[in-house]
Design an enzyme around this catalytic site. Structure first.
Site, short mmCIF file in Angstrom:
data_model
loop_
_atom_site.label_atom_id
_atom_site.label_comp_id
_atom_site.label_asym_id
_atom_site.label_seq_id
_atom_site.Cartn_x
_atom_site.Cartn_y
_atom_site.Cartn_z
N LYS A 70 39.86 -10.99 -0.02
CA LYS A 70 39.70 -9.59 0.37
C LYS A 70 38.40 -9.08 -0.21
O LYS A 70 38.11 -9.30 -1.40
CB LYS A 70 40.87 -8.77 -0.21
N LYS A 94 39.26 -7.60 -9.54
CA LYS A 94 39.71 -6.25 -9.19
C LYS A 94 41.12 -6.31 -8.57
O LYS A 94 42.01 -5.55 -8.94
CB LYS A 94 38.72 -5.67 -8.18
N LYS A 106 33.61 -11.64 -0.50
CA LYS A 106 32.55 -10.67 -0.19
C LYS A 106 31.65 -11.28 0.88
O LYS A 106 31.55 -12.50 0.97
CB LYS A 106 31.71 -10.39 -1.46
N THR A 191 38.34 5.22 -2.49
CA THR A 191 37.66 4.78 -3.71
C THR A 191 37.47 5.99 -4.63
O THR A 191 37.73 5.92 -5.84
CB THR A 191 36.31 4.11 -3.37
N ASN A 226 29.48 7.15 0.77
CA ASN A 226 30.92 7.41 0.95
C ASN A 226 31.60 7.67 -0.40
O ASN A 226 32.37 8.63 -0.55
CB ASN A 226 31.53 6.21 1.67
N SER A 354 43.15 -0.39 1.15
CA SER A 354 42.98 -1.47 2.12
C SER A 354 44.26 -2.30 2.19
O SER A 354 44.70 -2.70 3.27
CB SER A 354 41.83 -2.40 1.72
#
Ligand code: GLU
Length: 441
Positions: A70, A94, A106, A191, A226, A354
């Site tokens: 992820k 994380k 990533k 976030t 964002n 997510s």
């Protein structure tokens, strides 16, 4: 001069945490650090002027020990494999810390979105996803937005993958989609929202420099994308005074607090916050050094480093971006009693929602915003509490061993920072899972 290399940064962070993990089997660290699978593609795109340009793209699946990979896909002109691979490791940590059943990954494409048309961006995205083929999938590796990608990019990713795999529910292949395409309510601000929940919990429990909550705390935010813009709004709603904001062109400052509505209108028209009436123009470097209570680096990596760490005046630094404080800077801030709240906790709200989006897509459900935010709050509070407990217990251990140490010549151990505590929690979870699963065959 400090070497700003994210791979080295990951290694340094890991080494410090390993000291508190207890003995591991020989070779175990290699397994924890080596990316499982790396894909590098070069692909052609027909540009608007009919010329052909070759772009380079990466996807690194760092670990699938806890579940499918992820992590975001970013678009940036100076992307390297080393950077993506290090950021994929950060995602593994994380996800383990926030306790969602995902590994880390990533990806990205080397390109400058500011010089590309929407048509070109769509072609780059579609071609990149088709080149990745089955390296991504709803149960193998699930992308999401990151620097310079957004819900439109995620929509193109979903559409491309769905066309390549007709006849099944492909919505869980990517998160951060528009609501109409199966996106989750609350994902856009997740976030920032997660950052707010973790900050409030930390202030309530630890009260650093007497701060019990955000009321009247002067906050400076580096980055107004964002994440930075959501944090500005949410922190202001919680009572903070946003005195400084910057973007890639520079920053603005107002002692009495900035007007966020005016900033948003101005930024939409001018593509920057710089030059807004009734504000003082400052540089990005000035912003980091502002006299404030809380500093939030929400932009790119390595912004606070060996050469500027000593000039930071905030009492609390909240890492809303990935890896904004270098290990050397972290030590300098620690010696000045400035607390750094670590990225793998403070920006984990994005991947948490997510995960909620992925669950909703798999179950064909749509949760309410209140339900999403309640679940996000629970996750952020739990993770903050466990990091605080680990931090306090590791420091007690160090104080004890420093007091017992009779030999004056032996160096006393430095206090443990929150970064290390968070990583110890994440690595412990990973090592337990690895041992329970065993090494195949
Ligand atoms: N790009 C975000 C991060 O770095 C979100 C990742 C995700 O939602 O998978 O945490």
């Amino acid at each position: 001069m400090e070497d700003f290399n994210t791979g080295k940064y990951i290694e340094q962070r890991l080494q410090r945490a390993m000291a508190f993990l207890g003995p591991l089997r020989p070779g175990f660290v290699d397994f924890l650090t080596s990316p499982k699978k790396s894909t590098i593609v070069n692909f052609p795109v027909q540009m608007d002027d009919q010329s052909v340009r070759v772009f380079r793209g990466f996807r690194v699946l760092h670990s699938h020990v806890n579940g499918p990979g992820k992590g975001g896909i970013r678009y940036s002109p100076d992307l390297t494999y080393a950077e993506i691979s290090a950021l994929a490791a950060l995602m593994t940590w994380k996800c383990a810390l926030i306790n969602v059943p995902f590994g880390g990954a990533k990806g990205g494409v080397c390109c400058d979105t500011k010089s590309l048309s929407e048509n070109e961006l769509r072609h780059i995205t579609r071609r990149f996803i088709s080149e990745l083929g089955d390296n991504i999938g709803p149960h193998t590796d699930i992308p999401a937005p990151d620097l310079y990608t957004n819900e439109h990019t995620m929509g193109w990713i979903y559409d491309t993958y769905d066309i390549m795999h007709p006849g099944r529910n492909n919505r869980p292949v990517v998160t951060g989609k528009a609501i109409d395409l199966g996106g989750s309510l609350g994902r856009h601000d997740a976030t920032g929202q997660g950052c707010l929940y973790a900050t409030l919990r930390f202030l309530e429990r630890i009260k650093p420099a007497g701060m019990k909550n955000l009321k009247n705390q002067r906050v400076a935010i580096q980055g107004y994308g964002n994440v930075g813009s959501a944090i500005a709004r949410l922190f202001q709603n919680a009572g903070a005074i946003i005195t400084g904001i910057s973007d890639s062109q520079g920053g603005i400052y107002s002692e009495k607090g900035l007007d966020l509505d005016a900033i948003n209108t101005y930024k939409q028209k001018n593509n920057t916050v710089v030059g807004l009436a009734e504000t003082m123009s400052i540089t990005n470097e000035d912003l980091l050094q502002l006299d404030c209570d809380i500093l939030v680096p929400a932009a790119t990596s390595h912004q606070i480093h060996h050469d500027n760490a000593d000039k930071i005046k905030a009492k609390l630094v909240i890492e809303a971006g990935n890896a904004p404080v270098t290990p050397e800077a972290n030590e300098i801030l620690l010696s000045k009693d400035i607390i750094v709240m670590p990225d793998i906790l403070m920006n984990a709200g994005g991947v948490t929602v997510s995960y909620f989006e992925w669950v909703q897509n798999n179950e064909n459900q749509q949760w309410s915003l209140a339900e999403v935010n309640q679940k996000l709050n629970d996750k952020m509070v739990q993770a903050t509490d466990i990091v605080i407990s680990k931090w306090l217990s590791l420091n007690e251990m160090i104080i004890e061993s420093n007091t017992k140490e009779q030999d004056e010549d032996k160096a006393k151990q430095l206090p443990v920072d929150l970064h290390t505590a968070a990583l110890v929690v994440a690595l412990h979870r990973l090592t337990v899972t690895i041992e329970e699963r065993g090494i195949w065959p």
